[in-house]
Design a protein around this motif. Structure first.
Motif, PDB file in Angstrom:
ATOM      1  N   ASN A 187      -5.109  22.652  77.268  1.00 57.74           N
ATOM      2  CA  ASN A 187      -3.757  22.147  77.065  1.00 57.74           C
ATOM      3  C   ASN A 187      -3.908  20.755  76.877  1.00 57.74           C
ATOM      4  N   GLN A 188      -4.893  20.038  76.966  1.00 56.06           N
ATOM      5  CA  GLN A 188      -5.400  18.577  76.924  1.00 56.06           C
ATOM      6  C   GLN A 188      -5.696  18.342  75.405  1.00 56.06           C
ATOM      7  N   SER A 189      -4.907  16.861  75.162  1.00 57.98           N
ATOM      8  CA  SER A 189      -4.872  16.398  73.833  1.00 57.98           C
ATOM      9  C   SER A 189      -6.357  15.777  73.735  1.00 57.98           C
ATOM     10  N   PRO A 190      -7.225  15.745  72.757  1.00 60.79           N
ATOM     11  CA  PRO A 190      -6.524  16.298  71.255  1.00 60.79           C
ATOM     12  C   PRO A 190      -7.136  17.691  71.166  1.00 60.79           C
ATOM     13  N   ARG A 191      -7.633  18.624  72.230  1.00 57.16           N
ATOM     14  CA  ARG A 191      -8.155  19.760  72.044  1.00 57.16           C
ATOM     15  C   ARG A 191      -7.016  20.839  71.730  1.00 57.16           C
ATOM     16  N   LYS A 192      -5.917  20.649  72.383  1.00 56.26           N
ATOM     17  CA  LYS A 192      -4.648  21.248  72.289  1.00 56.26           C
ATOM     18  C   LYS A 192      -4.028  21.036  70.701  1.00 56.26           C
ATOM     19  N   GLU A 193      -4.216  19.981  70.265  1.00 57.04           N
ATOM     20  CA  GLU A 193      -3.799  19.941  68.871  1.00 57.04           C
ATOM     21  C   GLU A 193      -4.892  20.702  67.797  1.00 57.04           C
ATOM     22  N   TYR A 194      -6.367  20.471  68.371  1.00 54.94           N
ATOM     23  CA  TYR A 194      -7.293  21.580  67.222  1.00 54.94           C
ATOM     24  C   TYR A 194      -6.781  22.860  67.455  1.00 54.94           C
ATOM     25  N   VAL A 195      -6.419  23.445  68.539  1.00 50.83           N
ATOM     26  CA  VAL A 195      -6.020  24.944  68.637  1.00 50.83           C
ATOM     27  C   VAL A 195      -4.699  24.970  67.709  1.00 50.83           C
ATOM     28  N   ASP A 196      -3.659  23.818  67.802  1.00 52.61           N
ATOM     29  CA  ASP A 196      -2.314  24.140  67.129  1.00 52.61           C
ATOM     30  C   ASP A 196      -2.857  24.577  65.805  1.00 52.61           C
ATOM     31  N   THR A 197      -3.649  23.267  65.149  1.00 52.43           N
ATOM     32  CA  THR A 197      -3.916  23.520  63.731  1.00 52.43           C
ATOM     33  C   THR A 197      -4.575  24.795  63.379  1.00 52.43           C
ATOM     34  N   TYR A 198      -5.457  25.087  64.216  1.00 56.79           N
ATOM     35  CA  TYR A 198      -6.459  26.417  63.945  1.00 56.79           C
ATOM     36  C   TYR A 198      -5.499  27.492  63.934  1.00 56.79           C
ATOM     37  N   THR A 199      -4.489  27.698  65.039  1.00 55.49           N
ATOM     38  CA  THR A 199      -3.696  28.864  65.084  1.00 55.49           C
ATOM     39  C   THR A 199      -2.801  29.036  63.501  1.00 55.49           C
ATOM     40  N   GLN A 200      -2.146  27.756  63.085  1.00 56.39           N
ATOM     41  CA  GLN A 200      -1.413  27.655  61.891  1.00 56.39           C
ATOM     42  C   GLN A 200      -2.341  28.225  60.806  1.00 56.39           C
ATOM     43  N   THR A 201      -3.495  27.892  60.681  1.00 56.14           N
ATOM     44  CA  THR A 201      -4.497  28.159  59.622  1.00 56.14           C
ATOM     45  C   THR A 201      -4.560  29.796  59.650  1.00 56.14           C
ATOM     46  N   LEU A 202      -4.911  30.357  60.641  1.00 56.08           N
ATOM     47  CA  LEU A 202      -5.080  31.762  61.018  1.00 56.08           C
ATOM     48  C   LEU A 202      -3.818  32.626  60.431  1.00 56.08           C
ATOM     49  N   ASN A 203      -2.728  32.120  60.766  1.00 57.11           N
ATOM     50  CA  ASN A 203      -1.433  32.717  60.367  1.00 57.11           C
ATOM     51  C   ASN A 203      -1.147  32.571  58.810  1.00 57.11           C
ATOM     52  N   GLN A 204      -1.498  31.290  58.356  1.00 59.05           N
ATOM     53  CA  GLN A 204      -1.466  31.014  57.088  1.00 59.05           C
ATOM     54  C   GLN A 204      -2.348  32.281  56.024  1.00 59.05           C
ATOM     55  N   ILE A 205      -3.443  32.643  56.744  1.00 59.96           N
ATOM     56  CA  ILE A 205      -4.394  33.570  55.645  1.00 59.96           C
ATOM     57  C   ILE A 205      -4.294  34.881  55.989  1.00 59.96           C
ATOM     58  N   GLY A 206      -3.197  35.309  56.894  1.00 58.95           N
ATOM     59  CA  GLY A 206      -2.911  36.564  57.033  1.00 58.95           C
ATOM     60  C   GLY A 206      -2.935  37.231  58.542  1.00 58.95           C
ATOM     61  N   PHE A 207      -3.311  36.653  59.408  1.00 56.66           N
ATOM     62  CA  PHE A 207      -3.231  37.177  60.729  1.00 56.66           C
ATOM     63  C   PHE A 207      -2.027  36.737  61.511  1.00 56.66           C
ATOM     64  N   LYS A 208      -1.926  37.328  62.492  1.00 55.16           N
ATOM     65  CA  LYS A 208      -0.814  36.942  63.520  1.00 55.16           C
ATOM     66  C   LYS A 208      -1.375  36.581  64.717  1.00 55.16           C
ATOM     67  N   ALA A 209      -1.455  35.331  64.638  1.00 58.07           N
ATOM     68  CA  ALA A 209      -2.014  34.432  65.845  1.00 58.07           C
ATOM     69  C   ALA A 209      -1.009  33.664  66.631  1.00 58.07           C
TER      70      ALA A 209
END
Length: 547
Positions: free
Chosen positions: A389-411
């Motif tokens: 939950n610490q920046s910028p590692r939180k932001e890495y996970v935010d972006t990655y989660t969005q990417t997984l949702n974009q390609i068809g997973f429910k993240a």
């Protein structure tokens, strides 16, 4: 990730070190003083205890081990060279016996003679002081575990002869990186009889280019040139040009960066992060004295190969195609170099070929990724994404989660405090460990160290480091042979490591998105071109020269 060596990078200091308040700008020319600023104090300047980067940087040039590292940048700096020993170790055919000979005429900074028997004493002392990496000794040297338990008085696997300088070390099993173990500052020699207690404010004498002259708790310390070192003429280890190095511990990276930018101090600690708000100003006003240097630390998202959806190679490939590494690098203010291979560029064995699933610095291929998710049959699979939950590692996970949702997973995300994160994801009892953030800072410059993260032997109920549960027969067969190759002969198997790392990238066992970049940042008094940024110890203080 908090590894044995990466505590040198990020550990919170337990003990502060010290400083003698001399001006950074007082006079120019050879022999003048410089001031280095640290945002975090070392845990201890005593080589038998110090385990953070802030301890390793100075200890490296105070306590020379039997073998050490070349004073050079890049891969050359990761090569082991003779230190206080006359040559690199002679290794028996079975890999179990290492033989070295101490140089003649060596003396410590206090003028006392260096003896071969000081080596086992120094190792025993580091173990008594509970040095954080002592498992490198107990797991490898015959009799070290028994000594650590207190059942014997000396380490039986180390024999020495003070008359000839001969030192013989017996190992429990072949271990290729053992020369790297010998190169730790904790393996640096100190005089026999040095108290078996941590001495952070009165570090023992060493045989290196510099020595500690003053320590004031909670403020800083001062180092001066060792008056006995230059006359020893040890090849490959410079005596240093700066007469006095003053280290001050400051309260914030903002203060640290501003002081170096304004030339009121000389050196910024590369283990600290330059505030993003100051970076444009530094890039504009500090031209010729600031650079970003890629270091041997990778950033990746683990993909659990034993559970859906990433038990499917097609699903793992989809993640790699979809990664926007450039966007992830921007979240670190540019201090990440986009990458796709598990081994960083600084290590022998880093592949020279192209990334198997698109250019690391190019745009993501979301169309291809979506098609692969559909083809895998994993579309719509719920995915928990673990992160800090610490920046910028939180932001890495935010972006990655969005990417997984974009390609068809429910993240969805599961964020934890940094202090407990790796302990939690390293437990087999933690549910839904499908994917999440991870990183690794080298313990030593050897691909063996990185591949313990993909070694099936690392899978365990607690303190698991193979988060992806990778258990590949080809990897295991390669490691069985490569792990035994001594670090002194590492270059001879560079091609085999490259083949293995290329194979891992093609199997998409880890979604690597970049390598760390650290700041090399000095005042305008220091000759930037001659200052070495070392792949293990960051700034090489013995290379500093004034203009």
């Amino acid at each position: 990730m908090v590894t044995r060596f990466s505590r040198w990078i990020g550990a919170v200091a337990l003990l502060a070190a010290a400083m003698l308040g001399l001006s950074a700008c007082g006079g120019g020319g050879k022999g003048s003083s410089v001031t280095a600023l640290f945002g975090t104090a070392p845990d201890s300047l005593d080589p038998g205890f110090g385990y953070t980067t802030q301890a390793a940087e100075p200890d490296w040039i105070v306590y020379t081990p039997l073998v050490t590292y070349g004073h050079a940048e890049g891969k050359a700096g990761g090569q082991v060279i003779p230190g206080l020993a006359t040559t690199l170790p002679k290794v028996s055919a079975d890999g179990l016996t290492y033989t070295l000979t101490l140089r003649k005429g060596l003396v410590y900074s206090n003028g006392t003679a260096v003896k071969a028997s000081d080596f086992p004493y120094s190792i025993e002392r580091s173990m008594k002081l509970n040095w954080g990496g002592k498992s490198f000794y107990t797991s490898n040297i015959v009799g070290a575990a028994a000594y650590d338990k207190g059942t014997v008085k000396t380490i039986s696997g180390i024999k020495t002869n003070d008359a000839t300088g001969k030192i013989t070390i017996k190992l429990l099993a072949p271990y290729g990186p053992f020369p790297n173990v010998l190169a730790f500052p904790s393996s640096g020699l100190v005089p026999s009889g040095t108290p078996m207690v941590n001495e952070p404010n009165n570090p023992p004498p060493g045989d290196g280019p510099y020595m500690f002259s003053s320590v004031t708790p909670n403020k800083g310390y001062t180092m001066v040139q060792n008056p006995h070192f230059a006359a020893q003429n040890i090849p490959g280890i410079p005596a240093g040009s700066i007469k006095t190095i003053n280290v001050q511990v400051v309260s914030t990276p903002q203060q640290e960066a501003n002081s170096v930018l304004n030339n009121s101090a000389d050196v910024f600690d590369p283990a600290d992060e330059i505030p993003g708000s100051l970076l444009p100003q530094i890039e504009s006003k500090a031209k010729g004295r600031f650079a970003e240097v890629t270091t041997a630390q990778n950033y990746y998202f683990f993909l659990n190969t034993k559970t859906k959806p990433f038990s499917s190679l097609l699903a793992r490939e989809a993640v790699i195609y979809a990664l926007d590494r450039t966007a992830l690098a921007k979240q670190a203010a540019g201090f990440i170099k986009p990458a796709c291979f598990f081994l960083p560029t600084e290590l022998i064995g880093h592949p020279t070929g192209p990334c198997p699933y698109g250019d690391a610095s190019g745009p993501p291929n979301l169309a291809k990724a979506k098609a692969l998710v559909t083809q895998s049959g994993m579309a719509g699979t719920p995915v928990t994404v673990w992160g800090e939950n610490q920046s910028p590692r939180k932001e890495y996970v935010d972006t990655y989660t969005q990417t997984l949702n974009q390609i068809g997973f429910k993240a969805t995300e599961k964020l934890l405090a940094r202090a407990v994160y790796f302990q939690q994801i390293g437990s087999a009892k933690t549910p839904n460990l499908q994917t999440g953030f991870a990183d690794w800072q080298q313990d030593f410059p050897n691909p063996v160290d990185f591949y313990l993260l993909l070694d099936a032997k690392s899978i365990q109920p607690v303190n698991n480091q193979n988060f992806g549960q990778v258990n590949d027969p080809f990897i295991q067969a390669q490691l069985a042979a490569l792990d035994k190759v001594p670090a002194t002969r590492l270059v001879t198997v560079a091609g085999k490591w490259e083949t293995l790392d290329t194979y891992v990238a093609k199997k998409a066992y880890a979604a690597v998105f970049g390598y760390n970049k650290s700041p090399k940042f000095f005042s305008n008094r220091i000759d930037f071109g001659s200052a070495i940024f070392h792949p293990v110890y960051f700034n090489d203080w013995s290379s500093w020269k004034l203009k």
